[in-house]
Motif scaffolding. Structure first.
Motif, PDB file in Angstrom:
ATOM      1  N   ALA A 135      -2.994  20.471   8.468  1.00  0.00           N
ATOM      2  CA  ALA A 135      -1.611  20.940   8.614  1.00  0.00           C
ATOM      3  C   ALA A 135      -0.700  19.776   9.004  1.00  0.00           C
ATOM      4  CB  ALA A 135      -1.539  22.058   9.654  1.00  0.00           C
ATOM      5  N   ALA A 136      -1.193  18.914   9.911  1.00  0.00           N
ATOM      6  CA  ALA A 136      -0.385  17.763  10.343  1.00  0.00           C
ATOM      7  C   ALA A 136      -0.123  16.816   9.172  1.00  0.00           C
ATOM      8  CB  ALA A 136      -1.091  17.025  11.480  1.00  0.00           C
ATOM      9  N   GLY A 137      -1.077  16.743   8.251  1.00  0.00           N
ATOM     10  CA  GLY A 137      -0.900  15.902   7.066  1.00  0.00           C
ATOM     11  C   GLY A 137       0.246  16.368   6.188  1.00  0.00           C
ATOM     12  N   LEU A 138       0.718  17.600   6.420  1.00  0.00           N
ATOM     13  CA  LEU A 138       1.827  18.146   5.635  1.00  0.00           C
ATOM     14  C   LEU A 138       3.102  18.254   6.477  1.00  0.00           C
ATOM     15  CD1 LEU A 138      -0.522  20.622   3.917  1.00  0.00           C
ATOM     16  CD2 LEU A 138       0.951  19.046   2.654  1.00  0.00           C
ATOM     17  N   THR A 185       0.852  -1.191   0.000  1.00  0.00           N
ATOM     18  CA  THR A 185       0.000   0.000   0.000  1.00  0.00           C
ATOM     19  C   THR A 185       0.882   1.233   0.000  1.00  0.00           C
ATOM     20  OG1 THR A 185      -1.685  -1.199   1.248  1.00  0.00           O
ATOM     21  CG2 THR A 185      -1.828   1.207   1.264  1.00  0.00           C
ATOM     22  N   LEU A 186       0.633   2.175  -0.919  1.00  0.00           N
ATOM     23  CA  LEU A 186       1.458   3.373  -1.002  1.00  0.00           C
ATOM     24  C   LEU A 186       1.101   4.381   0.106  1.00  0.00           C
ATOM     25  CD1 LEU A 186       2.197   2.079  -3.711  1.00  0.00           C
ATOM     26  CD2 LEU A 186       2.281   4.366  -4.694  1.00  0.00           C
ATOM     27  N   GLY A 187       1.899   5.467   0.187  1.00  0.00           N
ATOM     28  CA  GLY A 187       1.604   6.544   1.124  1.00  0.00           C
ATOM     29  C   GLY A 187       2.590   6.594   2.283  1.00  0.00           C
ATOM     30  N   HIS A 188       3.571   7.516   2.204  1.00  0.00           N
ATOM     31  CA  HIS A 188       4.556   7.624   3.289  1.00  0.00           C
ATOM     32  C   HIS A 188       4.406   8.911   4.092  1.00  0.00           C
ATOM     33  CE1 HIS A 188       6.447   9.331  -0.350  1.00  0.00           C
ATOM     34  NE2 HIS A 188       6.897  10.246   0.475  1.00  0.00           N
ATOM     35  N   GLU A 189       3.478   9.784   3.665  1.00  0.00           N
ATOM     36  CA  GLU A 189       3.258  11.048   4.377  1.00  0.00           C
ATOM     37  C   GLU A 189       1.831  11.022   4.900  1.00  0.00           C
ATOM     38  OE1 GLU A 189       3.722  14.154   1.507  1.00  0.00           O
ATOM     39  OE2 GLU A 189       5.674  13.459   0.818  1.00  0.00           O
ATOM     40  N   PHE A 190       1.651  10.877   6.208  1.00  0.00           N
ATOM     41  CA  PHE A 190       0.269  10.792   6.705  1.00  0.00           C
ATOM     42  C   PHE A 190       0.185  11.241   8.154  1.00  0.00           C
ATOM     43  CE2 PHE A 190       2.392   6.662   6.789  1.00  0.00           C
ATOM     44  CZ  PHE A 190       2.359   6.343   8.133  1.00  0.00           C
ATOM     45  N   THR A 191      -1.044  11.600   8.521  1.00  0.00           N
ATOM     46  CA  THR A 191      -1.349  11.857   9.916  1.00  0.00           C
ATOM     47  C   THR A 191      -2.541  10.989  10.290  1.00  0.00           C
ATOM     48  OG1 THR A 191      -1.833  13.553  11.568  1.00  0.00           O
ATOM     49  CG2 THR A 191      -2.928  13.782   9.450  1.00  0.00           C
ATOM     50  N   GLY A 192      -2.651  10.660  11.562  1.00  0.00           N
ATOM     51  CA  GLY A 192      -3.751   9.796  11.963  1.00  0.00           C
ATOM     52  C   GLY A 192      -3.981   9.843  13.460  1.00  0.00           C
ATOM     53  N   THR A 193      -4.939   9.037  13.871  1.00  0.00           N
ATOM     54  CA  THR A 193      -5.322   8.937  15.280  1.00  0.00           C
ATOM     55  C   THR A 193      -5.106   7.494  15.713  1.00  0.00           C
ATOM     56  OG1 THR A 193      -7.019  10.572  14.826  1.00  0.00           O
ATOM     57  CG2 THR A 193      -7.214   9.377  16.879  1.00  0.00           C
ATOM     58  N   ILE A 194      -4.491   7.327  16.883  1.00  0.00           N
ATOM     59  CA  ILE A 194      -4.203   5.960  17.332  1.00  0.00           C
ATOM     60  C   ILE A 194      -5.501   5.213  17.616  1.00  0.00           C
ATOM     61  CG2 ILE A 194      -3.129   4.528  19.122  1.00  0.00           C
ATOM     62  CD1 ILE A 194      -0.976   6.634  19.433  1.00  0.00           C
ATOM     63  N   ARG A 195      -5.605   4.019  17.018  1.00  0.00           N
ATOM     64  CA  ARG A 195      -6.801   3.190  17.151  1.00  0.00           C
ATOM     65  C   ARG A 195      -6.532   2.007  18.075  1.00  0.00           C
ATOM     66  NH1 ARG A 195     -10.837   1.977  13.284  1.00  0.00           N
ATOM     67  NH2 ARG A 195     -11.720  -0.083  13.598  1.00  0.00           N
TER      68      ARG A 195
END
Ligand SMILES: [Zn+2]
Ligand SMILES: [Zn+2]
Length: 358
Positions: free
Chosen positions: A147-150, A63-73
């Motif tokens: 903003a965190a996504g960047l 799965t691609l995508g190395h720049e991300f923000t998220g919430t701990i699940r």
């Protein structure tokens, strides 16, 4: 055994494929020392285009995508200091070995063993992603999810300024008005530069226009001889620092031509070519320092988040958000440079009828 929960993930299925696939895959579980995040935003970057075309190493199916923000699940066994619901960003240096000479120097981002989410292990173009807890950084309350996504591209820029710090009041020329170039100009200003100029070609007119709106001085490189203009505006001295973000031979020559003697150039732009011509005699005559900067250091992440929290560098105007299901449009807009920075939103909020924009 109950059936695994399925989720959508944008994947490269095999080397040689030139197409990605939005596939249904089992949602990840947190192994010991790892956490699972609900992905908020995930940025598309030039590297992703290279991964699609096998011009950057990858370990498919992935799965691609190395720049991300998220919430701990979900937290794996042994994870301390984090809780479900924490908002985080993640350094992409997973599987760095911790024992090589670079890891021991604190340079895990340069470890030859590292396999980042998005090409070495499954990344953030999915509803959930699993990452090592020791790579997380807490998103400050004052920093929103977009903003965190960047944060990753901003950390890349901060790492460059760790390699080549801005001197107070110095003149900084930034070559290339892509997202990294614009963030470089904003960061140089925040770091105390006296004058910052962003240079681009007319094919990037929309990006130069956006940069100008953000208060950055911009030069169109076809309307002026950049080196001449740089000397003119510094009363014949030349600029103190250049940051090259375009990866082109022309820009490297412009940068070296614009520097003062013992000026410094930091290189962030990735060239598609193994070799490019460099005005070597000029560089020698100017006695320039050149530093190359690759990836993002551990220290750059909290620094980038601190700049975001202070509002010193606000990357949000660069962003165009697409639903994960609209990934084809997002990749096409990135390729055509129609957008400055595309972000995918794997779990879109319910549509707001007053605002059709996602
Ligand atoms: Zn990237
Ligand atoms: Zn290592």
């Amino acid at each position: 055994m109950k059936a695994p929960t399925m989720m959508k993930a944008l994947r490269k299925l095999a080397a040689g494929d030139r197409e990605l696939v939005l596939a249904d895959v089992p949602a990840p579980h947190a192994r010991p020392g790892w956490v699972v995040l609900d992905v908020g935003y995930a940025g598309i970057c030039g590297t992703d285009l290279h991964i699609v075309h096998d011009q950057f190493p990858s370990w498919p199916p992935v799965t691609l995508g190395h720049e991300f923000t998220g919430t701990i699940r979900e937290l794996g066994d042994g994870v301390e200091g984090w809780a479900a619901g924490d908002r985080v960003v993640c350094e992409p240096h997973s599987l760095a070995c911790a024992t090589c000479h670079l890891c021991r120097r604190g340079l895990a981002h340069l470890c030859a063993q590292k396999r980042s989410p998005g090409w070495g292990i499954d990344g953030g173009f999915a509803e959930q992603v699993s990452v090592p807890a020791h790579l997380l950084h807490a998103v400050p309350e004052d920093v929103d999810d977009l903003a965190a996504g960047l944060a990753e591209p901003l950390a890349i820029v901060v790492t460059a300024f760790e390699r080549m710090p801005v001197q107070p009041g110095s003149t900084v020329l930034v070559l290339g008005p892509g997202p990294i170039g614009i963030l470089t100009a904003l960061t140089a200003t925040a770091a105390g530069a006296g004058r910052v100029v962003l240079v681009g070609r007319p094919s990037s007119a929309a990006r130069l226009e956006l940069a100008a709106k953000l208060g950055i001085e911009v030069w169109n490189s076809t309307r002026c001889d950049v080196a001449e203009a740089a000397y003119e505006c510094t009363r014949g001295r030349g600029v103190d620092q250049v940051v090259e973000t375009s990866g082109t031979a022309g820009a490297v020559a412009q940068g070296l031509g614009s520097l003062r003697r013992q000026g410094r150039m930091c290189v962030l732009g990735v060239s598609g070519e193994p070799q490019i011509p460099v005005p070597w005699a000029l560089a020698m005559n100017r006695a320039v320092d050149v530093a190359f900067s690759l990836s993002s250091s551990w220290s750059s992440w909290d620094a980038a988040l601190a700049l975001l929290a202070r509002g010193a560098a606000d990357p949000r105007p660069l962003a165009t958000v697409f639903a994960l299901s609209d990934w084809e449009q997002a990749f096409a807009a990135t390729r055509s440079r129609e957008v400055v920075k595309a972000l995918l939103r794997p779990t879109p909020p319910p549509p707001d009828p007053r605002n059709p924009q996602r």
